[in-house]
Design an enzyme around this catalytic site. Structure first.
Site, PDB file in Angstrom:
ATOM      1  N   LYS A  34       0.844  -1.193   0.000  1.00 55.33           N
ATOM      2  CA  LYS A  34       0.000   0.000   0.000  1.00 55.33           C
ATOM      3  C   LYS A  34       0.878   1.241   0.000  1.00 55.33           C
ATOM      4  CE  LYS A  34      -2.567   1.601   3.617  1.00 55.33           C
ATOM      5  NZ  LYS A  34      -2.524   3.075   3.707  1.00 55.33           N
ATOM      6  N   ASP A  61      -3.210   4.009  -2.431  1.00 54.34           N
ATOM      7  CA  ASP A  61      -4.229   4.504  -1.493  1.00 54.34           C
ATOM      8  C   ASP A  61      -4.209   6.030  -1.487  1.00 54.34           C
ATOM      9  OD1 ASP A  61      -6.170   4.600   0.443  1.00 54.34           O
ATOM     10  OD2 ASP A  61      -4.791   4.191   2.105  1.00 54.34           O
ATOM     11  N   LYS A  63      -6.982   7.967  -2.116  1.00 48.73           N
ATOM     12  CA  LYS A  63      -8.285   8.465  -1.642  1.00 48.73           C
ATOM     13  C   LYS A  63      -8.788   9.644  -2.484  1.00 48.73           C
ATOM     14  CE  LYS A  63      -7.952   6.799   3.110  1.00 48.73           C
ATOM     15  NZ  LYS A  63      -6.632   6.131   3.107  1.00 48.73           N
ATOM     16  N   HIS A  65     -11.028  12.244  -4.327  1.00 47.31           N
ATOM     17  CA  HIS A  65     -12.324  12.849  -3.983  1.00 47.31           C
ATOM     18  C   HIS A  65     -12.374  14.214  -4.656  1.00 47.31           C
ATOM     19  CE1 HIS A  65     -15.370  13.844  -0.511  1.00 47.31           C
ATOM     20  NE2 HIS A  65     -15.852  14.105  -1.713  1.00 47.31           N
ATOM     21  N   ASP A  66     -13.064  14.282  -5.802  1.00 50.43           N
ATOM     22  CA  ASP A  66     -13.101  15.534  -6.560  1.00 50.43           C
ATOM     23  C   ASP A  66     -14.302  15.453  -7.509  1.00 50.43           C
ATOM     24  OD1 ASP A  66     -12.271  17.958  -7.941  1.00 50.43           O
ATOM     25  OD2 ASP A  66     -10.224  17.531  -7.278  1.00 50.43           O
ATOM     26  N   PRO A  68     -16.377  14.551 -10.870  1.00 48.89           N
ATOM     27  CA  PRO A  68     -16.256  13.314 -11.653  1.00 48.89           C
ATOM     28  C   PRO A  68     -15.174  13.364 -12.727  1.00 48.89           C
ATOM     29  CG  PRO A  68     -18.559  13.781 -11.260  1.00 48.89           C
ATOM     30  CD  PRO A  68     -17.797  14.963 -10.716  1.00 48.89           C
ATOM     31  N   THR A 133     -12.542   5.804   9.827  1.00 51.73           N
ATOM     32  CA  THR A 133     -12.713   5.312  11.203  1.00 51.73           C
ATOM     33  C   THR A 133     -12.358   6.376  12.239  1.00 51.73           C
ATOM     34  OG1 THR A 133     -10.551   4.283  11.005  1.00 51.73           O
ATOM     35  CG2 THR A 133     -12.455   2.856  10.718  1.00 51.73           C
ATOM     36  N   ARG A 196      -3.961  -6.434  14.085  1.00 50.06           N
ATOM     37  CA  ARG A 196      -2.807  -6.689  14.957  1.00 50.06           C
ATOM     38  C   ARG A 196      -2.736  -8.171  15.316  1.00 50.06           C
ATOM     39  NH1 ARG A 196      -1.320  -2.834  13.213  1.00 50.06           N
ATOM     40  NH2 ARG A 196      -0.530  -0.930  14.149  1.00 50.06           N
ATOM     41  N   GLN A 205      -3.451   2.009  17.266  1.00 48.59           N
ATOM     42  CA  GLN A 205      -4.747   1.506  16.802  1.00 48.59           C
ATOM     43  C   GLN A 205      -5.620   1.222  18.021  1.00 48.59           C
ATOM     44  OE1 GLN A 205      -5.839   1.370  13.803  1.00 48.59           O
ATOM     45  NE2 GLN A 205      -4.170   1.021  12.357  1.00 48.59           N
ATOM     46  N   ARG A 226       2.942  -1.583  10.736  1.00 50.98           N
ATOM     47  CA  ARG A 226       4.026  -1.743  11.712  1.00 50.98           C
ATOM     48  C   ARG A 226       4.337  -3.164  12.170  1.00 50.98           C
ATOM     49  NH1 ARG A 226       1.536   3.256  14.847  1.00 50.98           N
ATOM     50  NH2 ARG A 226      -0.236   2.382  13.736  1.00 50.98           N
TER      51      ARG A 226
HETATM   52  O1  C5P Z   1       0.917   0.270  11.041  1.00 53.57           O
HETATM   53  P1  C5P Z   1      -0.540  -0.046  10.886  1.00 53.57           P
HETATM   54  O2  C5P Z   1      -0.798  -1.538  10.728  1.00 53.57           O
HETATM   55  O3  C5P Z   1      -1.378   0.545  11.979  1.00 53.57           O
HETATM   56  O4  C5P Z   1      -0.944   0.620   9.519  1.00 53.57           O
HETATM   57  C1  C5P Z   1      -2.279   0.583   9.056  1.00 53.57           C
HETATM   58  C2  C5P Z   1      -2.407   1.279   7.740  1.00 53.57           C
HETATM   59  O5  C5P Z   1      -3.795   1.326   7.414  1.00 53.57           O
HETATM   60  C3  C5P Z   1      -1.903   2.711   7.734  1.00 53.57           C
HETATM   61  O6  C5P Z   1      -1.444   2.994   6.414  1.00 53.57           O
HETATM   62  C4  C5P Z   1      -3.155   3.504   8.045  1.00 53.57           C
HETATM   63  O7  C5P Z   1      -3.117   4.808   7.507  1.00 53.57           O
HETATM   64  C5  C5P Z   1      -4.224   2.674   7.340  1.00 53.57           C
HETATM   65  N1  C5P Z   1      -5.553   2.866   7.884  1.00 53.57           N
HETATM   66  C6  C5P Z   1      -5.872   2.567   9.189  1.00 53.57           C
HETATM   67  N2  C5P Z   1      -7.142   2.760   9.638  1.00 53.57           N
HETATM   68  C7  C5P Z   1      -8.061   3.266   8.825  1.00 53.57           C
HETATM   69  C8  C5P Z   1      -7.762   3.565   7.515  1.00 53.57           C
HETATM   70  C9  C5P Z   1      -6.463   3.362   7.071  1.00 53.57           C
HETATM   71  O8  C5P Z   1      -5.046   2.102   9.945  1.00 53.57           O
HETATM   72  N3  C5P Z   1      -9.272   3.411   9.273  1.00 53.57           N
END
Ligand code: C5P
Length: 250
Positions: A34, A61, A63, A65-66, A68, A133, A196, A205, A226
């Site tokens: 990603k 990724d 994202k 948003h603009d 069409p 989120t 995780r 998170q 991570r």
């Molecule tokens: O390091 P980690 O596993 O937390 O990375 C999660 C990835 O997913 C990051 O690139 C983060 O920006 C993305 N992400 C997230 N939660 C979201 C949307 C995207 O953790 N709701």
């Protein structure tokens, strides 16, 4: 699909050398990388080509948003780069997503008309971001003025709209996987971050799910940063995660 193909590694770095070192170690052990705004804006589209050169697939990724027309143009460029997946915001509306889907399809049409199919790269999967989120119920009501609806209701509504507008899937939190799967059926791709393994801490998170539980709930792809990229041996961490989802995934 093999278990390892479900793993998407988040390359949340802005240094091309560091990113490419990770890609070199991980390309054989995961499904895609990603590339978010951080890395893309630091290195540019060349990062996509460099990851391809090492045998990795790219989830752009960005994202989008603009209006069409603008998102359609950007989608065409992302398709030409050969990205495996990319993101748009469902909040951009059905016309925006349809224009993006049309731009990708028309590109296919133009290529086949010109007999250039041989050199044509596969179409990317357009994924819609539903409700971030980081948005909570209070913000939904007070800032976005969406009253009387739960976040999950809004997520499902946007997911269905994305599906009928030509998106191939959505990004959602592990807590919404089951509802989206029920609403959009088995062929709609569900991609989830917030993952995780039990052997890694939660970092920042807040609501986390293990790789195995996310796949059990119906996720097609899990985004992990991570726990893999900061592991002493990233390839071993990726292999361990693939092993954990192996039995569920098949
Ligand atoms: O390091 P980690 O596993 O937390 O990375 C999660 C990835 O997913 C990051 O690139 C983060 O920006 C993305 N992400 C997230 N939660 C979201 C949307 C995207 O953790 N709701």
């Amino acid at each position: 699909m093999q278990a390892k193909d479900r793993i998407i590694v988040a390359l949340d770095v802005d240094d091309a050398r560091e990113a490419m070192s990770l890609v070199g170690q991980l390309a054989a052990h995961v499904g895609a990388f990603k590339v978010g705004m951080q890395l893309y804006n630091s290195v540019g589209p060349d990062i996509v080509r460099r990851i391809h050169d090492l045998g990795g697939r790219v989830f752009a990724d960005l994202k989008l948003h603009d209006i069409p027309n603008t998102v359609a143009g950007a989608s065409r460029v992302i398709a030409e780069l050969g990205c495996f997946m990319y993101t748009v915001h469902a909040a951009g509306g059905s016309a925006m997503m349809q224009a993006a889907a049309d731009a990708i399809r028309d590109r296919q049409h133009e290529s086949s008309q010109s007999g250039a199919l041989g050199g044509r790269v596969q179409d990317p999967i357009m994924l819609a971001v539903t409700v971030l989120t980081s948005i909570d119920q209070h913000q939904l009501e007070q800032e976005l003025l969406i009253a009387g609806r739960s976040i999950q209701e809004v997520v499902v509504r946007l997911a269905k709209m994305a599906q009928t507008s030509g998106a191939g899937g959505v990004i959602c939190s592990p807590h919404e996987i089951a509802a989206v799967r029920a609403a959009c059926g088995p062929d709609f791709n569900v991609v989830t971050p917030g993952i995780r393994p039990i052997w890694h801490g939660s970092d920042d998170q807040k609501r986390i799910t293990t790789p195995a539980d996310a796949v059990k709930l119906g996720a097609d792809y899990i985004v992990i940063g991570r726990p893999i990229v900061r592991a002493p041996h990233p390839a071993s961490a990726a292999i361990r995660i693939a092993d954990e989802i192996q039995d569920i995934a098949d």
